[in-house]
Design an enzyme around this catalytic site. Structure first.
Site: not given
Ligand code: GLA
Length: 721
Positions: A455, A520
């Site tokens: 990430d 997301d």
């Protein structure tokens, strides 16, 4: 090999690029369009093209039009934006690059140019893939003079495009709403995309498509460009007053960032370009097949992509081994094949204010380390993956306490707050080594980790090293090197590129990672558009696509499981909701969708995508096997119908000559009263035999569906039954 020909002709399956490469002259693009037959003497054909396209002196302009060279250097007299802006000792570098040699190695052509003082050498490399027509271009600038050469801007190439390509498709958006597609006419002046976020970005995707105003998904001229680069970028199309469109693309530098000492080189990111006369879906399939052939990791490519379960939206930072095991038990029962433990497992990471930078297991949560849960997950038949965010650090971490100066920032300015984390200056070798060692130790201790979700959760607002120098370009390469080095040491590891969702999705990162976390947002309605936009350049198998909770955590929209599952099915499928509180009905639908995905993933992850024309209120597309013998088509009713009946569904892309069995395979049961008539009920049971030609031309009358409903059709050629 010295090529005496003054022209280079690069032929793909359906396109031809001709470049004039006369030694001692500026290299220029003469033609980039539908494939032309240049016969055995490309120079004659190229000369004819030149003559046909001879441009007369325009009124009110120079008597001979200034050529558009491959870098539009200032010395050529070109009056649009230059493709190369550089200076030496503060003097503008205004020489002209002239062809010195042309070299060929298989399908790679290198045009080597030098300037009149021999103080700069530029090598343009064109590598053509003969089946997809993708031409990958990279340019190398070498300072062959004395003293430093400052490069302010270096486009990979300046591409002259036909003025008929008068519309542009671009991709913008924001966090949790990436890849929004806009098509607009090109205007005189310019269209530009500039990204300064320090990662590829959610809002300025480094790719665009130029097309004819009549181009559709199924036909018409289009030209795609995508910069494979995960740092700052600049792309522009300049429509000149003489009607020509000039496209430029490259890495964006801060002042002083790119300075070459004598003998040093700067290699641009790769620019992936393709022309096709066959429409937008064909263009996408060129990019997809190119990705499959050249960018898919050998190891990942060999196996079907496993169905994922990700812990994030189920537990956030609230980890216990018991919870994980319970989730794993249910996930395995549903058919999940890989369990990914998301954020919250490492030292001090009880919330997003601490822990980043310290990549050891939090023994207050996992007293025996991760071994017991990994073993449990493996015993259930699932692989194990782990979340990391290696470029970042929290103030509350041992890493930061020990090395507070190893972060990027503006030396005299306070840090910009962003998710309580700072960016490690990976251009500092000692910081890079520290992070490499930590990841290496983690993966060595846990050899059963097969997957990392890598990430990167903040923009880089101040991309400066402690010395005050801009280092974003070096930072991007250091991240690449970190991933490459981890993979070299642990070759079985697969890596997902996540940056708060799709903030780092490009061919540069995909050269070294295996999938992108597309967004997301797991809101299935938003995902319909996000995934559609992403599919212009990325194939379905790299798009992480999960079934989220019924109430989306980001949009708070409540959506039925049948829609969530059908949407996630067209990607690299997974789930990330709390399985312990999921209803039995929803679990049953999800389990069926997982099994359907497994049945069809060899088609979904290798077939051609056919998007239907974009229309508001519904999203339609299909995936068709290369041999045209199997296909899935998806129709999602997003808003309520504007008319009492919906339109016809035309199954573009099928083989007109084949006889198919058409079946309605999804949903397994309608959420609202069934809209199916007797005939369509047959479709849902035995299916219906029909010729491809009729499915394409006549189309199928869709049933009047309630909003938030997705139906999926399967097609199987009868020869295979
Ligand atoms: C980012 C990712 C999410 C999740 C969180 C964890 O936002 O995009 O999927 O991994 O970080 O902090």
């Amino acid at each position: 090999m010295q090529d005496p020909s003054p022209y280079l002709a690069l032929h793909g399956k359906s396109s031809t690029l001709i470049i004039s490469v006369e030694v001692g002259a500026s290299p220029t693009i003469c033609y980039w369009g539908p494939r032309i037959d240049t016969g055995s003497t490309p120079e004659n054909a190229a000369k004819t093209v030149r003559q046909l396209r001879h441009r007369h002196g325009a009124q009110g302009g120079p008597s001979i039009e200034v050529p558009v060279s491959l870098s539009c250097e200032p010395g050529t007299g070109y009056l649009g934006p230059n493709g190369l802006e550089a200076c030496r000792d503060s003097a503008i570098w205004a020489h002209v690059l002239k062809v010195k040699t042309v070299e060929q190695q298989k399908n790679t052509y290198s045009i080597v140019c030098t300037d009149s003082e021999n103080s700069l050498k530029v090598t343009y490399k064109f590598e053509i893939d003969l089946t997809t027509d993708i031409i990958c271009i990279q340019t190398i600038f070498q300072n062959t003079g004395k003293g430093a050469l400052q490069i302010n801007w270096a486009s990979v190439l300046c591409i002259v495009l036909q003025s008929e390509l008068s519309e542009i498709i671009s991709f913008s958006g924001r966090w949790a709403r990436e890849f929004q597609t806009t098509r607009s006419p090109l205007q005189q002046g310019g269209f530009f995309i500039e990204n300064r976020r320090g990662r590829t970005s959610h809002d300025r995707f480094p790719g665009m498509v130029l097309c004819h105003k009549n181009t559709t998904e199924n036909g018409g001229a289009c030209f795609g460009v995508h910069l494979g680069w995960s740092g700052n970028h600049h792309m522009r199309v300049e429509t000149l007053s003489d009607g020509r469109n000039i496209m430029q693309a490259g890495a964006l530098f801060a002042p002083g960032e790119m300075s070459l000492n004598s003998g040093e080189t700067y290699e641009t990111p790769k620019l992936y370009t393709a022309y096709t006369p066959n429409g937008l879906s064909a263009l996408s399939n060129s990019y997809h097949d190119y990705y499959r052939e050249y960018l898919t990791d050998q190891h990942t490519g060999k196996n079907p992509r496993p169905i994922h379960y990700n812990s994030w939206e189920a537990i956030y930072f609230d980890h216990t081994p018991e919870k994980i095991k319970k989730l794993a038990d249910i996930a395995a029962d549903l058919g999940v094949e890989r369990f990914v433990l998301d954020d919250g497992w490492f030292k001090g990471r009880r919330n997003d204010k601490a822990g980043l930078g310290d990549w050891t297991v939090d023994t207050s949560i996992y007293p025996d380390g991760l071994h017991p849960i990994i073993n449990h997950i493996n015993d259930k038949g699932m692989g194990f993956g782990l979340w990391v965010e290696p470029e970042m650090v929290n103030e509350d971490s041992d890493f930061y306490r020990d090395h507070p100066d190893w972060i990027l920032g503006a030396p005299l300015e306070p840090q910009i707050e962003f998710r309580n984390q700072y960016v490690i200056d990976l251009s500092r070798p000692e910081a890079w080594q520290n992070i490499f060692n930590q990841l290496d130790a983690l993966l060595t201790e846990y050899p059963k980790i097969e997957y990392l979700k890598w990430d990167m959760n903040r923009d880089i607002n101040h991309p400066y090293s402690h010395t005050g120098h801009a280092v974003l370009h070096k930072q991007t390469h250091s991240v690449y090197k970190l991933i490459d080095s981890i993979r070299a040491k642990h070759p079985h590891i697969e890596i997902e590129s996540c940056a708060s969702g799709g903030g780092r999705a490009d061919f540069g990162i995909l050269e070294r990672t295996d999938r992108i976390w597309t967004s997301d947002s797991n809101d299935a309605l938003d995902r319909q558009w996000i995934q559609r936009g992403a599919s212009y350049f990325f194939p379905l198998e790299v798009m992480g696509s999960h079934v989220g909770p019924a109430d989306c955590k980001i949009t708070h929209r409540h959506l039925p499981m049948s829609l969530r599952a059908a949407t996630a099915l067209f990607g690299h499928m997974g789930a990330e909701a709390d399985l312990t509180s999921m209803t039995e009905r929803d679990k049953n639908i999800l389990k069926t969708a997982f099994s359907l995905h497994k049945n069809y993933r060899s088609l979904l992850h290798a077939g051609d995508i056919i998007r239907m024309p974009a229309c508001s209120g519904e999203n339609n597309f299909g995936v068709i096997a290369k041999d045209r013998k199997t296909a899935l088509f998806s129709h999602t009713r997003i808003d309520s119908l504007k008319t009492t009946m919906p339109g016809l569904f035309q199954f573009h892309g099928l083989d007109p000559s084949l006889q198919y069995r058409l079946k309605l395979i999804w949903p397994i049961e309608f959420e609202t009263p069934s809209p199916l008539s007797a005939e369509t009920t047959d479709l849902a049971s035995t299916g219906y035999e029909v010729q491809g030609d009729l499915l394409i031309k006549v189309g199928l009358q869709l049933p009047p569906l309630a909003p938030q409903t997705c139906v999926i059709f399967s097609l199987t050629a009868l020869t295979d039954l």
